[in-house]
Design a protein around this motif. Structure first.
Motif, PDB file in Angstrom:
ATOM      1  N   ASP A   1       0.836  -1.209   0.000  1.00  0.00           N
ATOM      2  CA  ASP A   1       0.000   0.000   0.000  1.00  0.00           C
ATOM      3  C   ASP A   1       0.869   1.257   0.000  1.00  0.00           C
ATOM      4  O   ASP A   1       0.765   2.111   0.875  1.00  0.00           O
ATOM      5  N   VAL A   2       1.736   1.321  -0.979  1.00  0.00           N
ATOM      6  CA  VAL A   2       2.611   2.489  -1.094  1.00  0.00           C
ATOM      7  C   VAL A   2       1.774   3.753  -1.256  1.00  0.00           C
ATOM      8  O   VAL A   2       2.125   4.820  -0.745  1.00  0.00           O
ATOM      9  N   ALA A   3       0.643   3.604  -1.929  1.00  0.00           N
ATOM     10  CA  ALA A   3      -0.226   4.767  -2.153  1.00  0.00           C
ATOM     11  C   ALA A   3      -0.706   5.380  -0.839  1.00  0.00           C
ATOM     12  O   ALA A   3      -0.934   6.589  -0.756  1.00  0.00           O
ATOM     13  N   GLY A   4      -0.847   4.552   0.184  1.00  0.00           N
ATOM     14  CA  GLY A   4      -1.353   5.054   1.462  1.00  0.00           C
ATOM     15  C   GLY A   4      -0.261   5.565   2.390  1.00  0.00           C
ATOM     16  O   GLY A   4      -0.548   5.967   3.532  1.00  0.00           O
ATOM     17  N   PHE A   5       0.984   5.552   1.911  1.00  0.00           N
ATOM     18  CA  PHE A   5       2.091   5.909   2.813  1.00  0.00           C
ATOM     19  C   PHE A   5       2.011   7.352   3.314  1.00  0.00           C
ATOM     20  O   PHE A   5       2.249   7.628   4.497  1.00  0.00           O
ATOM     21  N   ALA A   6       1.683   8.260   2.430  1.00  0.00           N
ATOM     22  CA  ALA A   6       1.674   9.678   2.832  1.00  0.00           C
ATOM     23  C   ALA A   6       0.730   9.899   4.017  1.00  0.00           C
ATOM     24  O   ALA A   6       1.068  10.611   4.972  1.00  0.00           O
ATOM     25  N   ALA A   7      -0.412   9.225   3.976  1.00  0.00           N
ATOM     26  CA  ALA A   7      -1.366   9.371   5.086  1.00  0.00           C
ATOM     27  C   ALA A   7      -0.806   8.752   6.362  1.00  0.00           C
ATOM     28  O   ALA A   7      -0.944   9.304   7.458  1.00  0.00           O
ATOM     29  N   ARG A   8      -0.128   7.619   6.209  1.00  0.00           N
ATOM     30  CA  ARG A   8       0.454   6.972   7.406  1.00  0.00           C
ATOM     31  C   ARG A   8       1.572   7.844   7.987  1.00  0.00           C
ATOM     32  O   ARG A   8       1.750   7.937   9.200  1.00  0.00           O
ATOM     33  N   ARG A   9       2.331   8.466   7.095  1.00  0.00           N
ATOM     34  CA  ARG A   9       3.408   9.345   7.570  1.00  0.00           C
ATOM     35  C   ARG A   9       2.817  10.525   8.357  1.00  0.00           C
ATOM     36  O   ARG A   9       3.319  10.872   9.434  1.00  0.00           O
ATOM     37  N   ALA A  10       1.759  11.087   7.837  1.00  0.00           N
ATOM     38  CA  ALA A  10       1.130  12.224   8.530  1.00  0.00           C
ATOM     39  C   ALA A  10       0.631  11.800   9.908  1.00  0.00           C
ATOM     40  O   ALA A  10       0.776  12.528  10.897  1.00  0.00           O
ATOM     41  N   GLU A  11       0.078  10.605   9.968  1.00  0.00           N
ATOM     42  CA  GLU A  11      -0.401  10.080  11.251  1.00  0.00           C
ATOM     43  C   GLU A  11       0.751   9.931  12.255  1.00  0.00           C
ATOM     44  O   GLU A  11       0.623  10.285  13.435  1.00  0.00           O
ATOM     45  N   SER A  12       1.863   9.394  11.773  1.00  0.00           N
ATOM     46  CA  SER A  12       3.027   9.239  12.658  1.00  0.00           C
ATOM     47  C   SER A  12       3.493  10.599  13.143  1.00  0.00           C
ATOM     48  O   SER A  12       3.828  10.779  14.320  1.00  0.00           O
ATOM     49  N   GLU A  13       3.553  11.551  12.228  1.00  0.00           N
ATOM     50  CA  GLU A  13       4.048  12.878  12.594  1.00  0.00           C
ATOM     51  C   GLU A  13       3.168  13.517  13.660  1.00  0.00           C
ATOM     52  O   GLU A  13       3.679  14.178  14.561  1.00  0.00           O
ATOM     53  N   ALA A  14       1.885  13.256  13.548  1.00  0.00           N
ATOM     54  CA  ALA A  14       0.965  13.793  14.552  1.00  0.00           C
ATOM     55  C   ALA A  14       1.287  13.240  15.933  1.00  0.00           C
ATOM     56  O   ALA A  14       0.942  13.833  16.957  1.00  0.00           O
ATOM     57  N   GLN A  15       1.945  12.093  15.970  1.00  0.00           N
ATOM     58  CA  GLN A  15       2.328  11.503  17.266  1.00  0.00           C
ATOM     59  C   GLN A  15       3.789  11.767  17.612  1.00  0.00           C
ATOM     60  O   GLN A  15       4.382  11.053  18.432  1.00  0.00           O
ATOM     61  N   GLY A  16       4.402  12.728  16.942  1.00  0.00           N
ATOM     62  CA  GLY A  16       5.789  13.068  17.265  1.00  0.00           C
ATOM     63  C   GLY A  16       6.800  12.079  16.724  1.00  0.00           C
ATOM     64  O   GLY A  16       7.908  11.964  17.243  1.00  0.00           O
ATOM     65  N   LYS A  17       6.415  11.341  15.687  1.00  0.00           N
ATOM     66  CA  LYS A  17       7.334  10.346  15.140  1.00  0.00           C
ATOM     67  C   LYS A  17       7.625  10.620  13.674  1.00  0.00           C
ATOM     68  O   LYS A  17       6.750  11.074  12.934  1.00  0.00           O
TER      69      LYS A  17
ATOM     70  N   VAL B   1      14.394   5.829  19.191  1.00  0.00           N
ATOM     71  CA  VAL B   1      14.096   4.415  18.924  1.00  0.00           C
ATOM     72  C   VAL B   1      13.431   4.273  17.550  1.00  0.00           C
ATOM     73  O   VAL B   1      12.451   4.957  17.252  1.00  0.00           O
ATOM     74  N   ALA B   2      13.993   3.376  16.734  1.00  0.00           N
ATOM     75  CA  ALA B   2      13.406   3.087  15.429  1.00  0.00           C
ATOM     76  C   ALA B   2      12.643   1.782  15.524  1.00  0.00           C
ATOM     77  O   ALA B   2      13.131   0.807  16.085  1.00  0.00           O
ATOM     78  N   GLU B   3      11.445   1.802  14.971  1.00  0.00           N
ATOM     79  CA  GLU B   3      10.644   0.586  14.986  1.00  0.00           C
ATOM     80  C   GLU B   3      10.192   0.291  13.554  1.00  0.00           C
ATOM     81  O   GLU B   3       9.709   1.189  12.859  1.00  0.00           O
ATOM     82  N   VAL B   4      10.383  -0.944  13.131  1.00  0.00           N
ATOM     83  CA  VAL B   4       9.883  -1.337  11.813  1.00  0.00           C
ATOM     84  C   VAL B   4       8.414  -1.681  12.001  1.00  0.00           C
ATOM     85  O   VAL B   4       8.069  -2.636  12.697  1.00  0.00           O
ATOM     86  N   VAL B   5       7.543  -0.864  11.426  1.00  0.00           N
ATOM     87  CA  VAL B   5       6.119  -0.992  11.739  1.00  0.00           C
ATOM     88  C   VAL B   5       5.337  -1.689  10.629  1.00  0.00           C
ATOM     89  O   VAL B   5       4.188  -2.093  10.843  1.00  0.00           O
ATOM     90  N   LYS B   6       5.936  -1.823   9.459  1.00  0.00           N
ATOM     91  CA  LYS B   6       5.223  -2.481   8.354  1.00  0.00           C
ATOM     92  C   LYS B   6       6.283  -3.084   7.457  1.00  0.00           C
ATOM     93  O   LYS B   6       7.301  -2.442   7.166  1.00  0.00           O
ATOM     94  N   TYR B   7       6.035  -4.317   7.033  1.00  0.00           N
ATOM     95  CA  TYR B   7       7.068  -4.969   6.213  1.00  0.00           C
ATOM     96  C   TYR B   7       6.402  -5.857   5.166  1.00  0.00           C
ATOM     97  O   TYR B   7       5.538  -6.676   5.489  1.00  0.00           O
ATOM     98  N   THR B   8       6.812  -5.680   3.926  1.00  0.00           N
ATOM     99  CA  THR B   8       6.176  -6.397   2.822  1.00  0.00           C
ATOM    100  C   THR B   8       7.234  -7.017   1.922  1.00  0.00           C
ATOM    101  O   THR B   8       8.204  -6.352   1.553  1.00  0.00           O
ATOM    102  N   VAL B   9       7.026  -8.271   1.595  1.00  0.00           N
ATOM    103  CA  VAL B   9       7.960  -8.965   0.703  1.00  0.00           C
ATOM    104  C   VAL B   9       7.169  -9.619  -0.425  1.00  0.00           C
ATOM    105  O   VAL B   9       6.181 -10.308  -0.175  1.00  0.00           O
ATOM    106  N   VAL B  10       7.617  -9.400  -1.654  1.00  0.00           N
ATOM    107  CA  VAL B  10       7.130 -10.204  -2.776  1.00  0.00           C
ATOM    108  C   VAL B  10       8.351 -10.793  -3.466  1.00  0.00           C
ATOM    109  O   VAL B  10       9.248 -10.056  -3.890  1.00  0.00           O
TER     110      VAL B  10
END
Ligand code: SMO
Length: 761
Positions: free
Chosen positions: A429-445, A627-636
């Motif tokens: 869901d690369v298309a949804g990344f920008a929204a997820r990034r904004a959400e993280s930023e809202a939480q100081g991340k 602290v870095a956390e890998v929160v989503k991981y996709t493999v094809v």
């Protein structure tokens, strides 16, 4: 190709044994009454030995034997450990100093074996080791990853073991001259300590004529010839076994001094002798992984097509040439130098450096993860500098026509990289990344997205062996030349035979890792096992079908050509007999046809296979803590045809976890004196369950044309993809802050400092 492995995901039968504590690891099966061995190891990184006096230790309670290098030499042993040696760019031979089984005059890294003490109990051996007088004149330690410093070996006065190259330097230089844009990035690839769950260990027994060494390795045949040579024995007088093995990852692929010393002790004493590494001992003496730094440069034309690629790598060999130390960051690295991209001109130069540290050798992927890491990091940087989406830059440069021969001479048979990438973009869901990034930023991340598109190169060498024997009890046993280190071979190969022959899975016995029972074999390594073992098993089954068909035709009184086998039963026109393979074996036994009861084959796959795939990682970095956390991981992945998709997925999970460990937390620290500061799990951070995200895994198979089943190896791919995916995600997260240089491991302190504007440290 008539038959393909029909297997679907099928649970591992060996897991019941492993999970209930019934694994048979080397330390579980050492003979009763075996004596215990302990190594006295060097406490310093670099010194000249002035005194090595073991006389008091020899008289200590319970002690049976103390061996130094002089004792090995006096017994006529060749104490020189094997190590592959390259040819330099100028045609000269790379440095080839002796690596002795026990220290010989000098000490070159902390943990180097100095003497072997054998006693009735392990505590007596330990106490006696304390009585050994080891005096030395310390020398400055060379721990920096650079030539120069105090000479470690006279064969390499500036501590440069080799200066190796490949590719067309002139053509590459011309591409850079003519380039519209060039991009440079220095990429560090941190040393890791492998830390297999089971440490290294062995036991040895001598019956007066033959030596048997059991050790937890990745195969038995190299050790067999090396031990025969070292001990001056005929190969027929050597039996090597590998029992259950709790993880190897390349670290257990080479032979180690302890095994030879323990074997010699057993021969001298005529009693079994055992040795098991402790954790810190392993951290000091197991071959480490990675440890290199590379300057990488890409040249582009005005259409963002890559016209040239060159790298200059400095890699750490540690104190000696170990088994595969020299070929890893050179020949093996070169197999995938240019990755999945159509790059007309490329070249590489690699300098190997000796340091007063533990040897560096194969680690899950052995050169290919290192090569892909560099390329995918600099591709990511190029996308930023060219102002292109990372997927788009890759798509522009993907190889599209196959077969394709790379500038380093690899011929990729097939591939469909755009299809694999498209699938991954959708799954992630690369298309949804920008929204997820904004959400993280809202939480100081901070949030970053990273892509790695990797390719692997899997060899068919060496030839692989199989034997199938029909047993008196109405079943069959498969003997394989590969070696499970925990990957599930026992299930996979028995199930494959079952699917090809109709012999019920539960009637198939499995034997591996015994040089007395199988003629030869390649062991495990290089993601080769499933492809090579299935290939030779198929060849063996074809022989069985032909042999049984001829036998049946005679029994039925029909033409040989009239008998057919449909993976379950033999059938013949004009006969209502439809025996299974086990029934035919019984008929053959009843007729005294012993020749039909054991079948063996050896086969080598000429071509390499090229698994490839896309990894997308998403990382969140806490601005307060680093602290870095890998929160989503996709493999094809494109693994070609799979025998057991569930086990392949398990390999990917493990591989990704191993990559995350290197990327997030594993850091090896030697101080300036060459002391390993990160020598316990208190100081060396392995990834834990909560460091590993849910991993979405899917496949997009393009069957290989290089082997009859269209398979591609899958054992190491997870690690190959994970390093750059995570690093590119961290870089993506930090880029808006102006951070332009990030290197693994992304520890909280390192990231916190970077976020404060400090340089990489
Ligand atoms: S690093 Mo592997 O055993 O090829």
């Amino acid at each position: 190709m008539e038959k393909f492995g029909k297997s679907q995901s099928f649970k591992r039968s060996e897991d019941v044994r492993f999970l209930t504590g019934h694994g048979r690891y080397v330390d579980d099966i050492a003979p009763d009454g075996a004596l215990h061995a302990i190594l006295l190891r060097s406490p310093v990184a670099h010194a000249t030995i002035t005194t090595l006096d073991v006389s008091e230790a020899r008289e200590a309670p319970g002690v049976h034997l103390v061996l130094t290098v002089d004792d090995l030499l006096a017994a006529g042993m060749d104490v020189r450990m094997d190590g592959a040696v390259l040819t330099n760019r100028d045609g000269s031979k790379a440095a080839d100093p002796e690596r002795p089984m026990l220290a010989r005059g000098k000490l070159r890294h902390v943990g180097e074996p100095v003497a072997l003490v054998v006693a009735e109990t392990i505590d007596q051996a330990r106490d006696a080791a304390e009585l050994i007088e080891l005096d030395y004149d310390e020398l400055p330690a060379h721990v920096e990853l650079a030539p120069g410093g105090e000479t470690i070996h006279p064969e390499a006065p500036d501590n440069r073991a080799f200066d190796w190259g490949m590719g067309d330097e002139a053509a590459t230089a011309a591409a850079f001259e003519a380039a519209a844009r060039t991009v440079r990035l220095e990429v560090g690839d941190n040393r890791v300590i492998v830390n297999a769950m089971e440490g290294r260990g062995c036991y040895a027994e001598w019956d007066g004529a033959r030596i048997h060494v059991a050790f937890n390795g990745q195969g038995v045949w190299d050790m067999k010839s090396e031990l025969a040579h070292a001990m001056g024995l005929d190969e027929g007088a050597v039996r090597i076994t590998n029992p259950d093995v709790g993880g190897g990852f390349g670290m257990k692929a080479a032979s180690y001094p302890e095994y030879f010393c323990v074997a010699q002790a057993a021969r001298v004493l005529g009693r079994p002798v055992r040795w098991m590494s402790e954790r810190t001992e392993g951290m000091l003496s197991d071959h480490a992984g990675r440890d290199l730094v590379t300057m990488a440069e890409l040249a582009f034309d005005a259409d963002n097509r890559i016209t040239g690629y060159r790298i200059h790598t400095i890699c750490n060999l540690g104190a000696y040439n170990s088994g595969f130390g020299q070929p890893i960051q050179t020949q093996l690295f070169s197999k995938v130098l240019t990755g999945t991209y159509d790059i007309p001109a490329a070249c590489m130069r690699v300098e190997g450096i000796y340091t007063n540290t533990t040897q560096v050798d194969a680690y899950r992927g052995a050169g290919r993860p290192e090569a892909i890491y560099v390329l995918e990091r600099v591709m990511d940087r190029a996308a930023r500098e060219l102002g292109l989406d990372p997927s788009e830059l890759r798509r522009i440069n993907f190889i599209k026509d196959f077969p394709y021969t790379t500038p380093t001479g690899e011929t990729y048979d097939v591939g469909d990289f755009p299809r694999v990438l498209d699938h991954a973009i959708a799954d992630a869901d690369v298309a949804g990344f920008a929204a997820r990034r904004a959400e993280s930023e809202a939480q100081g991340k901070l949030r970053g997205l990273g892509l790695c598109f990797y390719i692997e190169s899997i060899l068919g060498d060496p030839a692989e062996d199989v034997k199938v024997a029909f047993t008196e009890d109405g079943g069959a046993t498969i003997y394989v030349g590969t070696q499970s280190n925990g990957q599930g071979h026992e299930t996979v190969f028995a199930k494959f035979l079952s699917d090809q022959t109709g012999i019920p899975f539960e009637k198939i016995g499995f034997v591996q890792g015994d040089s007395d029972l199988i003629a030869r074999g390649g062991g495990t390594g290089g993601s080769r096992s499933v492809t090579t073992q299935a290939n030779v098993t198929l060849a063996c089954v074809n022989q069985m079908v032909e042999g049984f068909s001829t036998f049946l035709a005679e029994e039925m009184g029909v033409d040989a050509g009239a008998v057919a086998f449909d993976d379950e039963r033999f059938r013949a026109e004009g006969s209502n007999l439809t025996p299974t393979m086990l029934e035919v074996a019984d008929m053959a036994r009843a007729k005294g046809r012993e020749d039909l009861l054991t079948w063996a084959a050896r086969d080598r796959i000429e071509a390499r296979s090229y698994p490839n795939g896309a990894h997308f990682a998403e990382v969140e970095i806490d601005r307060e803590t680093g602290v870095a956390e890998v929160v989503k991981y996709t493999v094809v992945d494109d693994f070609g045809n799979l025998i057991n998709p569930m086990l392949a997925e398990g390999q990917v999970h493990g591989g990704v976890a191993q990559g995350l460990g290197q990327a997030l937390c594993e850091r090896v620290v030697f101080d300036e004196d060459g002391q390993l500061l990160s020598a316990t799990f208190m100081d060396y951070a392995m990834p834990r369950a909560d460091d590993v995200p849910f991993i979405r895994f899917d496949v997009e198979p393009v069957p290989s044309t290089g082997n009859p089943m269209g398979m591609k190896g899958c054992g190491e791919a997870g690690t190959v993809g994970a390093l750059a995916a995570v690093s590119n995600a961290v870089q993506d997260a930090l880029w808006p802050l102006g951070v332009k240089q990030v290197d693994m491991p992304f520890t909280p302190m390192r990231l916190w400092n970077l976020m404060q504007g400090a340089p990489m440290a």
